[in-house]
Motif scaffolding. Structure first.
Motif, PDB file in Angstrom:
ATOM      1  N   PHE A 110      -3.586   4.070   8.997  1.00 22.76           N
ATOM      2  CA  PHE A 110      -4.133   2.729   9.228  1.00 22.76           C
ATOM      3  C   PHE A 110      -5.068   2.703  10.428  1.00 22.76           C
ATOM      4  O   PHE A 110      -4.894   3.467  11.371  1.00 22.76           O
ATOM      5  CB  PHE A 110      -3.003   1.733   9.537  1.00 22.76           C
ATOM      6  CG  PHE A 110      -1.923   1.682   8.506  1.00 22.76           C
ATOM      7  CD1 PHE A 110      -2.151   1.133   7.253  1.00 22.76           C
ATOM      8  CD2 PHE A 110      -0.654   2.164   8.800  1.00 22.76           C
ATOM      9  CE1 PHE A 110      -1.142   1.076   6.302  1.00 22.76           C
ATOM     10  CE2 PHE A 110       0.371   2.111   7.851  1.00 22.76           C
ATOM     11  CZ  PHE A 110       0.128   1.572   6.612  1.00 22.76           C
ATOM     12  N   ARG A 115      -6.817  -0.376  13.110  1.00 22.77           N
ATOM     13  CA  ARG A 115      -6.446  -1.724  13.514  1.00 22.77           C
ATOM     14  C   ARG A 115      -7.672  -2.526  13.911  1.00 22.77           C
ATOM     15  O   ARG A 115      -8.499  -2.050  14.697  1.00 22.77           O
ATOM     16  CB  ARG A 115      -5.487  -1.654  14.690  1.00 22.77           C
ATOM     17  CG  ARG A 115      -4.875  -2.989  14.982  1.00 22.77           C
ATOM     18  CD  ARG A 115      -3.734  -2.852  15.950  1.00 22.77           C
ATOM     19  NE  ARG A 115      -2.802  -3.940  15.716  1.00 22.77           N
ATOM     20  CZ  ARG A 115      -1.651  -4.057  16.311  1.00 22.77           C
ATOM     21  NH1 ARG A 115      -1.243  -3.150  17.161  1.00 22.77           N
ATOM     22  NH2 ARG A 115      -0.881  -5.094  16.063  1.00 22.77           N
ATOM     23  N   TRP A 150      -3.753  -4.554  10.485  1.00 22.28           N
ATOM     24  CA  TRP A 150      -3.905  -3.159  10.065  1.00 22.28           C
ATOM     25  C   TRP A 150      -4.751  -3.115   8.805  1.00 22.28           C
ATOM     26  O   TRP A 150      -4.611  -3.967   7.932  1.00 22.28           O
ATOM     27  CB  TRP A 150      -2.543  -2.525   9.788  1.00 22.28           C
ATOM     28  CG  TRP A 150      -1.665  -2.471  11.000  1.00 22.28           C
ATOM     29  CD1 TRP A 150      -0.606  -3.281  11.280  1.00 22.28           C
ATOM     30  CD2 TRP A 150      -1.789  -1.574  12.103  1.00 22.28           C
ATOM     31  NE1 TRP A 150      -0.050  -2.948  12.486  1.00 22.28           N
ATOM     32  CE2 TRP A 150      -0.759  -1.885  13.016  1.00 22.28           C
ATOM     33  CE3 TRP A 150      -2.660  -0.526  12.412  1.00 22.28           C
ATOM     34  CZ2 TRP A 150      -0.568  -1.204  14.214  1.00 22.28           C
ATOM     35  CZ3 TRP A 150      -2.472   0.161  13.604  1.00 22.28           C
ATOM     36  CH2 TRP A 150      -1.437  -0.180  14.493  1.00 22.28           C
ATOM     37  N   PRO A 201       3.016   1.562  12.937  1.00 20.00           N
ATOM     38  CA  PRO A 201       2.066   1.947  11.875  1.00 20.00           C
ATOM     39  C   PRO A 201       0.906   2.786  12.393  1.00 20.00           C
ATOM     40  O   PRO A 201       0.425   3.670  11.698  1.00 20.00           O
ATOM     41  CB  PRO A 201       1.550   0.601  11.352  1.00 20.00           C
ATOM     42  CG  PRO A 201       2.485  -0.434  11.858  1.00 20.00           C
ATOM     43  CD  PRO A 201       3.192   0.121  13.060  1.00 20.00           C
ATOM     44  N   GLY A 202       0.490   2.533  13.625  1.00 18.99           N
ATOM     45  CA  GLY A 202      -0.664   3.239  14.167  1.00 18.99           C
ATOM     46  C   GLY A 202      -0.440   4.735  14.301  1.00 18.99           C
ATOM     47  O   GLY A 202      -1.383   5.502  14.399  1.00 18.99           O
ATOM     48  N   VAL A 210       2.623  -3.634   5.241  1.00 21.83           N
ATOM     49  CA  VAL A 210       1.982  -3.355   6.542  1.00 21.83           C
ATOM     50  C   VAL A 210       0.554  -3.907   6.529  1.00 21.83           C
ATOM     51  O   VAL A 210       0.053  -4.429   7.524  1.00 21.83           O
ATOM     52  CB  VAL A 210       1.950  -1.839   6.844  1.00 21.83           C
ATOM     53  CG1 VAL A 210       1.253  -1.576   8.177  1.00 21.83           C
ATOM     54  CG2 VAL A 210       3.355  -1.260   6.855  1.00 21.83           C
ATOM     55  N   LEU A 211      -0.091  -3.799   5.370  1.00 22.27           N
ATOM     56  CA  LEU A 211      -1.482  -4.239   5.268  1.00 22.27           C
ATOM     57  C   LEU A 211      -1.597  -5.752   5.088  1.00 22.27           C
ATOM     58  O   LEU A 211      -2.696  -6.286   4.939  1.00 22.27           O
ATOM     59  CB  LEU A 211      -2.152  -3.540   4.071  1.00 22.27           C
ATOM     60  CG  LEU A 211      -2.313  -2.028   4.217  1.00 22.27           C
ATOM     61  CD1 LEU A 211      -2.763  -1.409   2.914  1.00 22.27           C
ATOM     62  CD2 LEU A 211      -3.301  -1.699   5.337  1.00 22.27           C
ATOM     63  N   SER A 227      -7.674  -6.660   3.478  1.00 24.94           N
ATOM     64  CA  SER A 227      -7.253  -5.846   4.602  1.00 24.94           C
ATOM     65  C   SER A 227      -8.052  -4.557   4.713  1.00 24.94           C
ATOM     66  O   SER A 227      -7.892  -3.802   5.642  1.00 24.94           O
ATOM     67  CB  SER A 227      -5.773  -5.518   4.446  1.00 24.94           C
ATOM     68  OG  SER A 227      -5.538  -5.170   3.107  1.00 24.94           O
TER      69      SER A 227
END
Ligand code: ASP
Length: 620
Positions: free
Chosen positions: A439, A441, A448, A470-471, A506-507, A603
């Motif tokens: 991902f 940001r 994300w 997530p990063g 997450v997205l 996203s």
């Protein structure tokens, strides 16, 4: 011998050994020179050019008459005999230059108006004019050569893939929004009023579905459409070599791609040394400031953050305090750079978003730098040691957030390599870049977005970080790069619906939204989807690099301008009011389509690597 009985001879194939033959040429008049007694017509066809001569003393008057009225780009049929040219008359620039055809007959198959530019390799016609009269532009041997190469490249790619058991399968042009993150081209449905098809941004979802169908190895030389802002040399429609493999490891993808790339580039006499070296994304960024490094030269960057920590030079301290970084580029032998040159380099760094550029020069044992006032002698020594900067060198430093610092130094690295003649133009340096973050940001919204597309698989050992961090999740994604150009990108995909739904979450793609947009894929994943992965490579880019073209437009037969118009057909164009009525579109409805039908993946930012890179400008 009558014309009908003589087979047509390709003009460019005639050689000294053909002397004495009677030949029939059919082609275009490339040039006419009238010397009174002799009239020369150069005849061009796809195979090349040959000189014909009409000799008033020996040639039938009718033919001489015709030849004297011939004009450039007339289509002619000429019969004559092949005669060796005398000493001193040979033309070493033409493969046919040892002979000429002494003409006995000429017939016009079509006459041409005076062309707006001369059909020759060296042209001073503007690109607009060339695109408007593309049929003439493509007659230029240099252009034809590009398309002969393109055909050979596509043929070799197909052959390698076919021999390795890949099935070529066509996927729809009229489909629904696909996930590459760019804006869609929409096509209204006449039958289903108010509903729209989208032209595919890539065959991504279809190729995944074909894996679920058990096809195991798919490929397609596929046309893709992305309605992106056209910078430099981008095209709305472009061609990908698209493939997908079931039960693959990364190695299977790499091996397949290297095999066809090596064969394809060999068609242009370019060697691709295998295996291509590999770099992790992090390494590529740290060493070269970019995920598509040009490995024809060294010039690595250094992280100087530790070396300058705690020093009193304000720009360094400020960058580090705010979570930024201090990176340097040592330019060997660069200390001779003038003040003006340093200013230019600083301006260049700023164009790439950096706040400024700090330089250090070591010349005649003397260190000069604006940073001298903030650094003690020991600190300066530390900085020079950390970057291995020695006598005669220039050190360029950017202290900033990581993104702009690396972007600026990557641009300066390329510029320094050119300036100091470090680029080995005879080499093509291929490499793989792996382990991209899954991902990215959005700095403003904090949201994300997928670095590639939302179906890219995370590395197994990072799956647990999906929700918590997530990063830090690395993707099973890879790019193939040559000389600083991204040729393609791909990944091992997510093949389980539970994992796919976690990634969607997450997205910020809700369960309903995921179902609404990608329901068919999620369904397929529930019926026994094999692990699968693949890649897509830009064929236009490959051809441009292989041909040594400076623009993608030189390897696309009918390209659009940078504002998206086709100057030959004049597309886009207005349509008839009846056509709009039939589609249920009036001016107003056309301006605002029903929102549910036209959205791209919200996203997936248009600036993510996948979408931006497949059509990055190839101008070098
Ligand atoms: N569909 C992707 C793209 O067009 C490539 C891939 O993941 O195979 O960039």
């Amino acid at each position: 011998m009558t014309a009908a009985a003589t087979p047509r001879q390709p003009a460019g194939t005639l050689r000294g050994s053909d002397a004495g033959k009677t030949v029939l040429l059919k082609g275009w008049v490339a040039r006419r020179r009238d010397l009174g007694e002799l009239i020369f017509l150069d005849v061009r066809d796809r195979s090349g050019i040959v000189q014909t001569v009409f000799d008033r003393a020996r040639c039938p008057a009718e033919a001489v008459e015709a030849a004297s009225s011939a004009r450039s780009e007339d289509v002619v049929e000429i019969e004559g005999s092949v005669v060796p040219r005398g000493e001193g008359q040979r033309n070493a620039d033409l493969p046919t230059g040892e002979v000429e055809v002494v003409a006995a007959r000429l017939a016009f198959l079509a006459r041409s108006e005076t062309p707006p530019f001369t059909v020759e390799d060296r042209t001073n016609a503007t690109e607009e004019l060339r695109l408007e009269y593309r049929f003439l532009d493509l007659r230029r041997p240099a252009m034809l050569k590009n398309f002969v190469l393109r055909d050979e490249i596509a043929f070799r790619v197909r052959r390698v893939l076919h021999e390795r058991g890949f099935l070529e399968v066509e996927t729809p042009m009229l489909t629904r929004s696909t996930p590459e993150g760019a804006r869609d081209f929409l096509v209204p449905s006449r039958v289903h009023r108010g509903k729209w098809y989208a032209l595919p941004q890539s065959p991504q979802l279809f190729k995944q579905i074909l894996m679920v169908s058990g096809f195991e190895k798919y490929f397609q030389i596929a046309r893709c459409f992305r309605d992106e802002d056209l910078r430099a040399d981008r095209q709305f429609e472009f061609t990908q070599i698209d493939l997908e493999i079931s039960f693959p490891t990364e190695e299977d993808v790499f091996d397949t791609v290297e095999a066809f790339l090596a064969d394809a580039f060999a068609a242009a006499g370019i060697r691709a040394d295998r295996p291509f070296p590999r770099l992790k994304y992090r390494e590529a960024m740290d060493l070269y400031g970019t995920d598509r490094p040009d490995l024809r030269y060294g010039l690595p960057l250094t992280n100087l953050s530790d070396a300058v920590k705690g020093t009193g030079f304000v720009p360094f301290a400020r960058a580090l305090e705010s979570g930024g970084t201090v990176r340097g580029l040592r330019v060997p032998g660069g200390a001779a750079a003038s003040r003006k040159r340093l200013d230019e380099l600083a301006a260049r760094a700023k164009e790439h978003g950096a706040g400024g550029l700090v330089w250090v020069k070591v010349q005649g044992g003397e260190v000069s730098s604006p940073a001298k006032k903030g650094l003690s002698e020991t600190e300066m020594r530390g900085l020079l040691d950390a970057s291995s900067t020695g006598e005669g060198d220039l050190l360029l430093i950017v202290a900033d957030r990581e993104g702009p610092a690396l972007a600026a130094l990557s641009a300066l690295r390329a510029e320094a390599a050119r300036e100091h003649g470090l680029v080995d133009e005879t080499r093509h340096a291929f490499c793989w870049v792996t382990e991209f973050p899954l991902f990215g940001r959005d700095e403003e919204t904090g949201a994300w977005f997928p670095m590639n597309h939302p179906f890219t698989g995370p590395r197994e050992e990072d799956v647990d970080l999906l929700e918590s961090d997530p990063g830090r999740v690395r993707a099973r994604a890879y790019d193939v790069v040559v000389n600083g150009w991204e040729l393609g990108s791909g990944s091992i995909r997510i093949h389980r619906d539970d994992l796919q739904e976690r990634v969607f979450r997450v997205l910020g793609i809700s369960a309903e939204e995921g179902r609404e947009r990608f329901g068919f894929l999620l369904d397929a994943l529930r019926y026994g989807a094999p692990p699968h992965g693949g890649i897509a490579l830009g064929l236009d880019r490959i051809c441009a690099i292989a041909a040594g073209a400076t623009s993608l437009r030189d390897v696309i037969a009918f390209p659009k301008t940078s504002s998206g118009t086709d100057l030959m057909t004049k597309a886009p164009a207005r349509v008839l009011p009846e056509q709009l009525r039939e589609l249920g579109i009036d001016g107003k409805a056309a301006a605002s389509a029903p929102s549910g039908e036209r959205e791209a993946v919200p996203s997936a930012s248009a600036s993510t690597s996948a979408s931006a890179s497949s059509s990055d400008p190839p101008e070098r």
